[in-house]
Design a protein around this motif. Structure first.
Motif, PDB file in Angstrom:
ATOM      1  N   CYS A 170       0.822  -1.210   0.000  1.00 22.54           N
ATOM      2  CA  CYS A 170       0.000   0.000   0.000  1.00 22.54           C
ATOM      3  C   CYS A 170       0.856   1.261   0.000  1.00 22.54           C
ATOM      4  O   CYS A 170       0.505   2.252  -0.642  1.00 22.54           O
ATOM      5  CB  CYS A 170      -0.935   0.001   1.212  1.00 22.54           C
ATOM      6  SG  CYS A 170      -2.220  -1.257   1.112  1.00 22.54           S
ATOM      7  N   ASN A 195      -3.594   8.463   5.159  1.00 24.07           N
ATOM      8  CA  ASN A 195      -4.981   8.010   4.977  1.00 24.07           C
ATOM      9  C   ASN A 195      -5.085   6.982   3.858  1.00 24.07           C
ATOM     10  O   ASN A 195      -5.788   5.982   3.990  1.00 24.07           O
ATOM     11  CB  ASN A 195      -5.906   9.201   4.676  1.00 24.07           C
ATOM     12  CG  ASN A 195      -6.226  10.006   5.906  1.00 24.07           C
ATOM     13  OD1 ASN A 195      -6.438   9.455   6.984  1.00 24.07           O
ATOM     14  ND2 ASN A 195      -6.243  11.320   5.758  1.00 24.07           N
ATOM     15  N   CYS A 196      -4.362   7.232   2.773  1.00 26.68           N
ATOM     16  CA  CYS A 196      -4.362   6.299   1.644  1.00 26.68           C
ATOM     17  C   CYS A 196      -3.833   4.936   2.071  1.00 26.68           C
ATOM     18  O   CYS A 196      -4.424   3.903   1.758  1.00 26.68           O
ATOM     19  CB  CYS A 196      -3.522   6.884   0.512  1.00 26.68           C
ATOM     20  SG  CYS A 196      -3.298   5.794  -0.905  1.00 26.68           S
ATOM     21  N   GLU A 220      -6.258   3.126   4.616  1.00 30.61           N
ATOM     22  CA  GLU A 220      -7.472   2.640   3.959  1.00 30.61           C
ATOM     23  C   GLU A 220      -7.160   1.474   3.029  1.00 30.61           C
ATOM     24  O   GLU A 220      -7.947   0.537   2.902  1.00 30.61           O
ATOM     25  CB  GLU A 220      -8.146   3.770   3.187  1.00 30.61           C
ATOM     26  CG  GLU A 220      -9.523   3.397   2.704  1.00 30.61           C
ATOM     27  CD  GLU A 220     -10.290   4.581   2.153  1.00 30.61           C
ATOM     28  OE1 GLU A 220     -11.484   4.392   1.886  1.00 30.61           O
ATOM     29  OE2 GLU A 220      -9.706   5.673   1.973  1.00 30.61           O
ATOM     30  N   CYS A 221      -6.004   1.496   2.407  1.00 31.43           N
ATOM     31  CA  CYS A 221      -5.595   0.416   1.511  1.00 31.43           C
ATOM     32  C   CYS A 221      -5.348  -0.883   2.278  1.00 31.43           C
ATOM     33  O   CYS A 221      -5.687  -1.957   1.793  1.00 31.43           O
ATOM     34  CB  CYS A 221      -4.334   0.840   0.764  1.00 31.43           C
ATOM     35  SG  CYS A 221      -3.602  -0.428  -0.269  1.00 31.43           S
ATOM     36  N   PRO A 281      -9.878  -1.635   4.152  1.00 33.03           N
ATOM     37  CA  PRO A 281     -10.948  -0.645   4.014  1.00 33.03           C
ATOM     38  C   PRO A 281     -12.049  -0.786   5.070  1.00 33.03           C
ATOM     39  O   PRO A 281     -12.532   0.210   5.598  1.00 33.03           O
ATOM     40  CB  PRO A 281     -11.502  -0.898   2.612  1.00 33.03           C
ATOM     41  CG  PRO A 281     -10.402  -1.586   1.882  1.00 33.03           C
ATOM     42  CD  PRO A 281      -9.652  -2.366   2.919  1.00 33.03           C
ATOM     43  N   TYR A 288     -10.678   0.397   8.418  1.00 31.18           N
ATOM     44  CA  TYR A 288     -10.477   1.846   8.357  1.00 31.18           C
ATOM     45  C   TYR A 288     -11.807   2.565   8.572  1.00 31.18           C
ATOM     46  O   TYR A 288     -11.883   3.533   9.332  1.00 31.18           O
ATOM     47  CB  TYR A 288      -9.867   2.240   7.015  1.00 31.18           C
ATOM     48  CG  TYR A 288      -9.617   3.725   6.872  1.00 31.18           C
ATOM     49  CD1 TYR A 288      -8.491   4.316   7.430  1.00 31.18           C
ATOM     50  CD2 TYR A 288     -10.512   4.540   6.175  1.00 31.18           C
ATOM     51  CE1 TYR A 288      -8.259   5.676   7.304  1.00 31.18           C
ATOM     52  CE2 TYR A 288     -10.284   5.894   6.050  1.00 31.18           C
ATOM     53  CZ  TYR A 288      -9.162   6.461   6.611  1.00 31.18           C
ATOM     54  OH  TYR A 288      -8.941   7.812   6.495  1.00 31.18           O
ATOM     55  N   SER A 289     -12.866   2.097   7.917  1.00 32.54           N
ATOM     56  CA  SER A 289     -14.168   2.763   8.063  1.00 32.54           C
ATOM     57  C   SER A 289     -14.730   2.583   9.476  1.00 32.54           C
ATOM     58  O   SER A 289     -15.446   3.455   9.972  1.00 32.54           O
ATOM     59  CB  SER A 289     -15.159   2.244   7.019  1.00 32.54           C
ATOM     60  OG  SER A 289     -15.418   0.874   7.225  1.00 32.54           O
ATOM     61  N   TYR A 291     -11.691   4.863  11.876  1.00 32.10           N
ATOM     62  CA  TYR A 291     -11.487   6.285  11.567  1.00 32.10           C
ATOM     63  C   TYR A 291     -12.806   6.890  11.082  1.00 32.10           C
ATOM     64  O   TYR A 291     -13.164   6.749   9.919  1.00 32.10           O
ATOM     65  CB  TYR A 291     -10.408   6.457  10.494  1.00 32.10           C
ATOM     66  CG  TYR A 291      -9.019   6.116  10.980  1.00 32.10           C
ATOM     67  CD1 TYR A 291      -8.233   7.072  11.595  1.00 32.10           C
ATOM     68  CD2 TYR A 291      -8.501   4.840  10.823  1.00 32.10           C
ATOM     69  CE1 TYR A 291      -6.957   6.771  12.049  1.00 32.10           C
ATOM     70  CE2 TYR A 291      -7.223   4.529  11.273  1.00 32.10           C
ATOM     71  CZ  TYR A 291      -6.471   5.503  11.880  1.00 32.10           C
ATOM     72  OH  TYR A 291      -5.215   5.201  12.320  1.00 32.10           O
ATOM     73  N   PRO A 349     -11.164  11.337   8.502  1.00 28.85           N
ATOM     74  CA  PRO A 349      -9.789  11.074   8.040  1.00 28.85           C
ATOM     75  C   PRO A 349      -8.771  11.874   8.844  1.00 28.85           C
ATOM     76  O   PRO A 349      -9.081  12.904   9.432  1.00 28.85           O
ATOM     77  CB  PRO A 349      -9.797  11.539   6.588  1.00 28.85           C
ATOM     78  CG  PRO A 349     -11.212  11.769   6.213  1.00 28.85           C
ATOM     79  CD  PRO A 349     -11.987  11.924   7.469  1.00 28.85           C
TER      80      PRO A 349
END
Length: 133
Positions: free
Chosen positions: A68, A82-83, A86-87, A90, A93-94, A97, A100
């Motif tokens: 990632c 953040n990228c 989330e990678c 996902p 992450y949701s 967080y 963001p």
């Protein structure tokens, strides 16, 4: 006169045998000492296997994070977090967080929870794959 020579060679043989026997004893003691930790390990085999699975899950999450990081390399380092997070996972992450991260922000508590959640996902995914077999 032949007897003293014969006794001298016996002494040499007995001292050689003594040192060979001593060497064998020392080797046996060393082998026992090397095996001792695994012999007295109080954990069951399943507990050791569980620990191994968790280590493998950590390694898999770490490898995924490296991939990632390579995918998010075109972003500025402050904005790439953040990228990357989330990678890695996902769904985790949701869950963790709700907003963001701001550029340059580091939240170690949430990062640790994301790591734990991602490991659990890996372990669950493996369990499902084993059940299919």
């Amino acid at each position: 006169m032949a007897t003293p020579r014969h006794q001298g060679s016996r002494k040499a043989e007995s001292s050689t045998n003594y040192y060979a026997l001593l060497l064998v004893k020392i080797l046996l003691v060393l082998i026992i000492l090397l095996w001792l930790p695994s012999l007295v390990d109080g954990r069951s085999r399943t507990a050791r296997g569980s620990k191994r699975r968790k280590k493998n899950a950590s390694a898999q999450v770490y490898h995924k994070r490296l991939v990632c990081e390579a995918d998010c390399i075109d972003l500025y380092p402050e904005e790439a977090m953040n990228c990357i997070l989330e990678c890695v996972s996902p769904s985790c992450y949701s869950q963790i967080y709700d907003t963001p991260l701001e550029p340059g922000e580091i939240d170690l508590d949430k990062a640790g929870r994301l790591q734990t959640c991602a490991k659990q996902e890996v372990i669950e995914e493996r369990r499902k794959q084993r059940e299919k077999k």
